[in-house]
Design an enzyme around this catalytic site. Structure first.
Site, PDB file in Angstrom:
ATOM      1  N   GLU A   1       0.811  -1.232   0.000  1.00  0.00           N
ATOM      2  CA  GLU A   1       0.000   0.000   0.000  1.00  0.00           C
ATOM      3  C   GLU A   1       0.841   1.279   0.000  1.00  0.00           C
ATOM      4  O   GLU A   1       0.382   2.306  -0.472  1.00  0.00           O
ATOM      5  CB  GLU A   1      -0.947  -0.128   1.200  1.00  0.00           C
ATOM      6  CG  GLU A   1      -0.984   0.983   2.175  1.00  0.00           C
ATOM      7  CD  GLU A   1      -2.126   1.907   1.858  1.00  0.00           C
ATOM      8  OE1 GLU A   1      -2.741   1.767   0.793  1.00  0.00           O
ATOM      9  OE2 GLU A   1      -2.365   2.793   2.673  1.00  0.00           O
TER      10      GLU A   1
ATOM     11  N   ASN B   1      -5.720   2.249   2.181  1.00  0.00           N
ATOM     12  CA  ASN B   1      -6.386   3.524   1.940  1.00  0.00           C
ATOM     13  C   ASN B   1      -5.754   4.341   0.812  1.00  0.00           C
ATOM     14  O   ASN B   1      -6.389   5.215   0.242  1.00  0.00           O
ATOM     15  CB  ASN B   1      -6.438   4.364   3.216  1.00  0.00           C
ATOM     16  CG  ASN B   1      -5.075   4.521   3.858  1.00  0.00           C
ATOM     17  OD1 ASN B   1      -4.367   3.531   4.092  1.00  0.00           O
ATOM     18  ND2 ASN B   1      -4.680   5.740   4.155  1.00  0.00           N
ATOM     19  N   HIS B   2      -4.475   4.048   0.465  1.00  0.00           N
ATOM     20  CA  HIS B   2      -3.816   4.783  -0.622  1.00  0.00           C
ATOM     21  C   HIS B   2      -3.963   4.093  -1.975  1.00  0.00           C
ATOM     22  O   HIS B   2      -3.207   4.386  -2.900  1.00  0.00           O
ATOM     23  CB  HIS B   2      -2.327   4.964  -0.319  1.00  0.00           C
ATOM     24  CG  HIS B   2      -2.046   5.882   0.826  1.00  0.00           C
ATOM     25  ND1 HIS B   2      -2.529   7.165   0.885  1.00  0.00           N
ATOM     26  CD2 HIS B   2      -1.333   5.699   1.964  1.00  0.00           C
ATOM     27  CE1 HIS B   2      -2.126   7.734   2.014  1.00  0.00           C
ATOM     28  NE2 HIS B   2      -1.398   6.863   2.696  1.00  0.00           N
TER      29      HIS B   2
ATOM     30  N   HIS C   1      -6.920  -3.401   6.976  1.00  0.00           N
ATOM     31  CA  HIS C   1      -6.102  -2.194   6.942  1.00  0.00           C
ATOM     32  C   HIS C   1      -6.850  -1.086   7.696  1.00  0.00           C
ATOM     33  O   HIS C   1      -7.769  -0.462   7.163  1.00  0.00           O
ATOM     34  CB  HIS C   1      -5.869  -1.805   5.483  1.00  0.00           C
ATOM     35  CG  HIS C   1      -4.746  -0.858   5.297  1.00  0.00           C
ATOM     36  ND1 HIS C   1      -3.422  -1.239   5.324  1.00  0.00           N
ATOM     37  CD2 HIS C   1      -4.729   0.482   5.102  1.00  0.00           C
ATOM     38  CE1 HIS C   1      -2.651  -0.186   5.143  1.00  0.00           C
ATOM     39  NE2 HIS C   1      -3.423   0.880   5.006  1.00  0.00           N
TER      40      HIS C   1
HETATM   41 FE   FE2 Z   1      -2.430   2.748   5.054  1.00  0.00          FE
END
Ligand code: FE2
Length: 258
Positions: free
Chosen positions: A39, A67-68, A151
């Site tokens: 990530e 999240n990225h 995550h």
């Molecule tokens: Fe992250």
């Protein structure tokens, strides 16, 4: 079966650690399968097709994200095609790619891999608890061994999801905070878990970023361009042993100076 999970690979130092350490570590641990969280592999945020291919070539059987995921737009078409790279299942409906995949271990045993985003302090499009039961049911139709990369930011959410899935999946591995927690264990139902597997990257930093830059942004509130740090590189993660029925027998943290 032995599964090696390599925690969030951060920038060039993390990628170099994977390329230099992973082949030997896989052999030393006699791992049947290796999953890498990629990530943060591209300069600390996101991943590109080229970097994903390099992590797979270095010994990853599958790559999970977080999240990225959309930070590098060129990853979209790649995710749509790839069976080895999974993005969080609970992003917006219609996003390219998949949140669940099945890859074979060394002896051909199928292993299902699910990637999920937390909700607390991360704001996933859909809550993880809303989708996880359906994903686990689907995974278990295709594999006895099921691994979840959760995550997420908050320890409470990670412990809660692990408890909720206890006995239904082989492992719930927390990622994203980049600080390895001291709670690797097997829950009563046979699910291995750790709240956070750590970071494969430069630990002489603020979770991978050059400390002075991270501190400047926090002190001033002004935008500061982050750069990956360089020192104190370690490969971190967790190694899980499980039986043919998918029940975990052990869960041990991994920490190797690179
Ligand atoms: Fe992250």
């Amino acid at each position: 079966m032995k599964i090696l999970f390599v925690a969030d690979v951060f920038g060039v130092p993390g990628r170099r650690a994977v390329e230099e350490q992973l082949p030997g570590l896989r052999e030393q641990l006699e791992a049947d399968l290796c999953v890498v969280n990629g990530e943060n592999a591209a300069d600390g945020a996101g991943i590109t097709p080229r970097i994903a291919a390099r992590l797979l070539a270095a010994g990853a059987d599958a790559i999970t994200l977080g999240n990225h995921v959309w930070r590098r737009p060129e990853i979209g078409p790649y995710l749509a095609e790839s069976e080895r790279v999974v993005r969080p299942a609970n992003v917006s409906a219609g996003s390219p790619g998949r949140g669940l995949t099945v890859v074979p271990g060394a002896d051909g045993t199928p292993v299902a891999i699910i990637n999920l985003l937390g909700q607390l302090f991360i704001h996933s499009a859909v809550g993880p608890f809303e989708v996880v039961d359906g994903l686990v049911d689907e995974a278990r139709k295709r594999a006895q061994v099921v691994l979840v990369d959760f995550h997420a930011e908050a320890t409470s959410e990670k412990v809660a999801l692990a408890r909720w899935l206890d006995g239904r999946v082989t492992a719930v591995i927390g990622t994203h905070t980049h600080v390895q927690t001291n709670d690797a264990r097997v829950l009563p139902g046979g699910t291995a878990t750790i709240s956070d597997a750590g970071m494969t990257g430069p630990h002489d930093s603020v979770i991978g970023v050059q400390a002075d830059l991270a501190i400047a942004r926090m002190r001033t509130g002004m935008p500061v361009r982050f750069k990956p740090a360089e020192g104190g590189v370690r490969l971190e993660g967790v190694v899980i042993e499980c039986a043919a029925d998918g029940k975990a027998m052990s869960c041990e943290p991994v920490r190797v100076e690179a």
